[in-house]
Design an enzyme around this catalytic site. Structure first.
Site, PDB file in Angstrom:
ATOM      1  N   PRO A 130       0.816  -1.222   0.000  1.00  0.00           N
ATOM      2  CA  PRO A 130       0.000   0.000   0.000  1.00  0.00           C
ATOM      3  C   PRO A 130       0.851   1.275   0.000  1.00  0.00           C
ATOM      4  O   PRO A 130       0.440   2.292  -0.546  1.00  0.00           O
ATOM      5  CB  PRO A 130      -0.799  -0.102   1.304  1.00  0.00           C
ATOM      6  CG  PRO A 130      -0.796  -1.550   1.655  1.00  0.00           C
ATOM      7  CD  PRO A 130       0.461  -2.135   1.098  1.00  0.00           C
ATOM      8  N   GLY A 133       4.290   0.749  -4.882  1.00  0.00           N
ATOM      9  CA  GLY A 133       4.569  -0.439  -5.663  1.00  0.00           C
ATOM     10  C   GLY A 133       5.766  -0.266  -6.584  1.00  0.00           C
ATOM     11  O   GLY A 133       6.517  -1.208  -6.840  1.00  0.00           O
ATOM     12  N   ILE A 159      -3.297  -7.443  -5.232  1.00  0.00           N
ATOM     13  CA  ILE A 159      -2.773  -8.767  -5.576  1.00  0.00           C
ATOM     14  C   ILE A 159      -3.809  -9.594  -6.347  1.00  0.00           C
ATOM     15  O   ILE A 159      -4.906  -9.865  -5.847  1.00  0.00           O
ATOM     16  CB  ILE A 159      -2.319  -9.520  -4.292  1.00  0.00           C
ATOM     17  CG1 ILE A 159      -1.316  -8.655  -3.506  1.00  0.00           C
ATOM     18  CG2 ILE A 159      -1.735 -10.888  -4.646  1.00  0.00           C
ATOM     19  CD1 ILE A 159      -0.098  -8.162  -4.290  1.00  0.00           C
ATOM     20  N   GLU A 243       7.534 -11.386 -17.279  1.00  0.00           N
ATOM     21  CA  GLU A 243       6.246 -10.783 -16.910  1.00  0.00           C
ATOM     22  C   GLU A 243       5.918  -9.603 -17.837  1.00  0.00           C
ATOM     23  O   GLU A 243       4.776  -9.431 -18.263  1.00  0.00           O
ATOM     24  CB  GLU A 243       6.352 -10.317 -15.461  1.00  0.00           C
ATOM     25  CG  GLU A 243       5.064  -9.828 -14.876  1.00  0.00           C
ATOM     26  CD  GLU A 243       5.235  -9.404 -13.418  1.00  0.00           C
ATOM     27  OE1 GLU A 243       6.098  -9.990 -12.722  1.00  0.00           O
ATOM     28  OE2 GLU A 243       4.538  -8.477 -12.986  1.00  0.00           O
ATOM     29  N   GLU A 368       5.993   4.876 -16.553  1.00  0.00           N
ATOM     30  CA  GLU A 368       7.017   5.824 -16.082  1.00  0.00           C
ATOM     31  C   GLU A 368       8.248   5.069 -15.567  1.00  0.00           C
ATOM     32  O   GLU A 368       9.387   5.444 -15.866  1.00  0.00           O
ATOM     33  CB  GLU A 368       6.444   6.710 -14.957  1.00  0.00           C
ATOM     34  CG  GLU A 368       5.381   7.699 -15.400  1.00  0.00           C
ATOM     35  CD  GLU A 368       3.997   7.064 -15.607  1.00  0.00           C
ATOM     36  OE1 GLU A 368       3.789   5.909 -15.212  1.00  0.00           O
ATOM     37  OE2 GLU A 368       3.127   7.743 -16.191  1.00  0.00           O
TER      38      GLU A 368
HETATM   39  C1  LIG Z   1      -5.689  -4.821 -11.116  1.00  0.00           C
HETATM   40  C2  LIG Z   1      -4.279  -4.853 -10.607  1.00  0.00           C
HETATM   41  C3  LIG Z   1      -3.645  -6.085 -10.449  1.00  0.00           C
HETATM   42  C4  LIG Z   1      -2.355  -6.135  -9.918  1.00  0.00           C
HETATM   43  N1  LIG Z   1      -1.773  -7.363  -9.661  1.00  0.00           N
HETATM   44  C5  LIG Z   1      -0.630  -7.404  -8.925  1.00  0.00           C
HETATM   45  C6  LIG Z   1      -0.101  -8.661  -8.442  1.00  0.00           C
HETATM   46  O1  LIG Z   1      -0.653  -9.754  -8.730  1.00  0.00           O
HETATM   47  N2  LIG Z   1       0.999  -8.646  -7.658  1.00  0.00           N
HETATM   48  C7  LIG Z   1       1.633  -7.482  -7.329  1.00  0.00           C
HETATM   49  O2  LIG Z   1       2.617  -7.544  -6.597  1.00  0.00           O
HETATM   50  N3  LIG Z   1       1.184  -6.275  -7.787  1.00  0.00           N
HETATM   51  C8  LIG Z   1       0.062  -6.211  -8.563  1.00  0.00           C
HETATM   52  N4  LIG Z   1      -0.420  -5.004  -9.004  1.00  0.00           N
HETATM   53  C9  LIG Z   1       0.271  -3.784  -8.588  1.00  0.00           C
HETATM   54  C10 LIG Z   1       0.969  -3.021  -9.720  1.00  0.00           C
HETATM   55  O3  LIG Z   1       2.094  -3.713 -10.179  1.00  0.00           O
HETATM   56  C11 LIG Z   1       1.278  -1.626  -9.148  1.00  0.00           C
HETATM   57  O4  LIG Z   1       0.042  -0.936  -9.042  1.00  0.00           O
HETATM   58  C12 LIG Z   1       2.269  -0.841  -9.968  1.00  0.00           C
HETATM   59  O5  LIG Z   1       3.526  -1.445  -9.911  1.00  0.00           O
HETATM   60  C13 LIG Z   1       2.381   0.628  -9.502  1.00  0.00           C
HETATM   61  O6  LIG Z   1       2.572   0.727  -8.131  1.00  0.00           O
HETATM   62  P1  LIG Z   1       1.640   1.719  -7.280  1.00  0.00           P
HETATM   63  O7  LIG Z   1       0.243   1.417  -7.646  1.00  0.00           O
HETATM   64  O8  LIG Z   1       2.002   1.602  -5.849  1.00  0.00           O
HETATM   65  O9  LIG Z   1       1.968   3.177  -7.806  1.00  0.00           O
HETATM   66  P2  LIG Z   1       3.085   4.191  -7.234  1.00  0.00           P
HETATM   67  O10 LIG Z   1       4.377   3.486  -7.137  1.00  0.00           O
HETATM   68  O11 LIG Z   1       2.539   4.837  -6.011  1.00  0.00           O
HETATM   69  O12 LIG Z   1       3.135   5.257  -8.404  1.00  0.00           O
HETATM   70  C14 LIG Z   1       2.149   6.278  -8.554  1.00  0.00           C
HETATM   71  C15 LIG Z   1       2.457   7.072  -9.832  1.00  0.00           C
HETATM   72  O13 LIG Z   1       3.756   7.689  -9.710  1.00  0.00           O
HETATM   73  C16 LIG Z   1       4.597   7.272 -10.779  1.00  0.00           C
HETATM   74  N5  LIG Z   1       5.966   7.111 -10.287  1.00  0.00           N
HETATM   75  C17 LIG Z   1       6.396   6.446  -9.185  1.00  0.00           C
HETATM   76  N6  LIG Z   1       7.730   6.517  -9.076  1.00  0.00           N
HETATM   77  C18 LIG Z   1       8.171   7.240 -10.139  1.00  0.00           C
HETATM   78  C19 LIG Z   1       9.441   7.663 -10.596  1.00  0.00           C
HETATM   79  N7  LIG Z   1      10.575   7.308  -9.975  1.00  0.00           N
HETATM   80  N8  LIG Z   1       9.513   8.418 -11.729  1.00  0.00           N
HETATM   81  C20 LIG Z   1       8.393   8.763 -12.406  1.00  0.00           C
HETATM   82  N9  LIG Z   1       7.154   8.379 -12.022  1.00  0.00           N
HETATM   83  C21 LIG Z   1       7.045   7.623 -10.904  1.00  0.00           C
HETATM   84  C22 LIG Z   1       4.014   5.939 -11.241  1.00  0.00           C
HETATM   85  O14 LIG Z   1       4.374   5.658 -12.575  1.00  0.00           O
HETATM   86  C23 LIG Z   1       2.528   6.186 -11.077  1.00  0.00           C
HETATM   87  O15 LIG Z   1       2.040   6.883 -12.176  1.00  0.00           O
HETATM   88  C24 LIG Z   1      -1.674  -4.936  -9.601  1.00  0.00           C
HETATM   89  C25 LIG Z   1      -2.304  -3.698  -9.827  1.00  0.00           C
HETATM   90  C26 LIG Z   1      -3.588  -3.650 -10.286  1.00  0.00           C
HETATM   91  C27 LIG Z   1      -4.251  -2.304 -10.431  1.00  0.00           C
END
Ligand SMILES: Cc1cc2nc3c(=O)[nH]c(=O)nc-3n(C[C@H](O)[C@H](O)[C@H](O)COP(=O)(O)OP(=O)(O)OC[C@H]3O[C@@H](n4cnc5c(N)ncnc54)[C@H](O)[C@@H]3O)c2cc1C
Length: 388
Positions: A130, A133, A159, A243, A368
């Site tokens: 949370p 990611g 997940i 992946e 990104e």
């Molecule tokens: C339906 C669904 C299924 C999923 N299934 C899985 C799963 O099975 N297992 C699992 O582990 N995860 C899963 N995910 C998670 C997914 O991989 C993450 O949502 C993704 O990696 C982004 O992480 P976050 O949502 O925490 O966004 P954040 O990391 O909070 O990012 C928010 C925004 O900021 C941008 N950002 C962050 N850091 C930077 C940077 N350094 N430079 C520029 N921009 C940046 C991001 O691109 C994004 O636009 C799933 C997500 C969804 C929605």
């Protein structure tokens, strides 16, 4: 058939998988989309047909086939037009099971990989938290060794298969001091005390079960560590290549489905006394859509070939996901437009396809983050190496 990559055996597999999907899956999709989950029987049917074991070792019940069977599996799943159903299946087979196969020892493979191939056990991969990611190494879930056990505390979110999977492959910090070398991968049974899941509501992938998961003093045997302690980050990065290619292939396949659908629609639908496919402005639009799908598909096939030949394709897989998911979103957006008002209706496929496609540039590494990784390789000449 693209004979550079697909043999007659591949094409026979494609046809039989298509027939299977039409008979066993398509009649249930609307119900699963509505219920927000798929029924258990279909997992067993996939297992019985060997679909979860395409690229898994024969020793553990897999078929040991080349990667182009996986390409076909992914493409045809997309063409059922339920991104959520497809995600359940490929997240099990290509996220959770990849870690089991690559890092699990013989006991873990017999206890989890074989039943996963047979469709008796469902897995999920828990990396995202949370608190963030994208910054995988910044995760906060901990695994503290106490005697012959590890005690896990923390939480994961978004997940796939997170509510009804039978086991969880979980990344956790075993050393909080070391950002990259302090992470390890564990396997745990769903019924271990201290694990709880909450189902999440979402824009698309409606048939998929997506969960937030909490670990409250979860005790697991020390032998449930997968691979070496501290190697979790390199393992995760290494499997990201597959992946991301999976997500690139999914993207070209759903865009191809959109173009095919639109071609049929434009032939039938009339405006101003002629069919839509006679209007030059629309013909040019479709020509561009079809060209973009072709470019991505052929690139993705060539990367699949290189991965199949044992090359480390982290840059190419990142590029594949970055551009294929962007292309798919744009092509599907245009396809919906070409259907006019019907494009906006749930009885027509584009509404769901557009919703489902939107996850492409987010899940499994956002666009990104992919650009960051690609920039490091292209501009800074950074070289990523496989975990040893
Ligand atoms: C339906 C669904 C299924 C999923 N299934 C899985 C799963 O099975 N297992 C699992 O582990 N995860 C899963 N995910 C998670 C997914 O991989 C993450 O949502 C993704 O990696 C982004 O992480 P976050 O949502 O925490 O966004 P954040 O990391 O909070 O990012 C928010 C925004 O900021 C941008 N950002 C962050 N850091 C930077 C940077 N350094 N430079 C520029 N921009 C940046 C991001 O691109 C994004 O636009 C799933 C997500 C969804 C929605």
């Amino acid at each position: 058939m693209n004979s550079m990559y697909f043999t007659e055996e591949h094409e026979a597999f494609r046809q039989s998988f298509k027939d299977f999907l039409q008979k066993e899956v398509v009649p249930h999709i609307d119900k699963w989309e509505k219920d927000g989950t798929v029924e258990r029987f279909i997992w067993k049917k996939f297992g019985e047909m060997g679909y979860f074991g395409l690229n898994q070792p024969e020793e553990y019940g897999g078929l040991g086939l080349d990667l182009f069977y996986t390409v076909i599996f992914l493409e045809e799943l997309q063409k059922v037009n339920s991104g959520g159903f497809a995600a359940n299946m490929w997240a099990h087979a290509y996220l959770a099971m990849t870690h089991l196969n690559k890092e699990g020892d013989d006991r873990i493979k017999r206890e989890y990989l074989t039943p996963s191939i047979e469709g008796d056990k469902i897995g999920c991969l828990c990396i995202t938290e949370p608190f963030g990611g994208s910054d995988v190494a910044g995760m906060r879930t901990t695994a503290v060794k106490k005697g012959d056990k590890y005690v896990i505390n923390g939480s994961k979110t978004f997940i796939t298969n997170g509510v009804y999977s039978d086991y969880l492959v979980v990344a956790a910090k075993t050393n909080l001091e070391d950002k990259h070398k302090g992470m390890s991968i564990f396997i745990m049974d769903r019924n271990t005390p201290g694990i709880s899941s909450t189902k999440l509501d979402k824009l698309g992938w409606r048939a998929s079960d997506t969960a937030e998961i909490a670990f409250d003093n979860v005790e697991i045997p020390a032998e449930n560590l997968m691979g070496e302690e501290g190697m979790g980050f390199p393992y995760i990065m290494q499997h990201f290549a597959l992946e991301r290619l999976v997500m690139g292939i999914n993207a070209h396949a759903r865009a191809e489905y959109a173009v095919d659908y639109v071609l049929g629609y434009m032939k039938e639908r009339e405006a101003f006394g002629r069919s839509l496919d006679k209007f030059q402005a629309l013909r040019h639009k479709v020509a561009e859509m079809a060209s973009r799908v072709d470019m991505c598909r052929e690139y993705n096939y060539s990367i699949a070939k290189r991965l199949n030949d044992g090359n480390y394709v982290v840059k190419e897989a990142s590029m594949s996901k970055l551009l294929s998911t962007k292309m798919a979103d744009e092509v599907i957006y245009e396809a919906l437009q070409l259907l006019g008002g019907y494009g906006y209706m749930e009885e027509y496929p584009m509404a769901r396809l557009l919703r489902d496609s939107r996850l492409g540039p987010i899940g499994g590494g956002t666009s990104e983050i992919l650009k960051e990784i690609i920039a490091k390789m292209v501009i800074d000449k950074k070289e990523y190496k496989p975990a040893t």
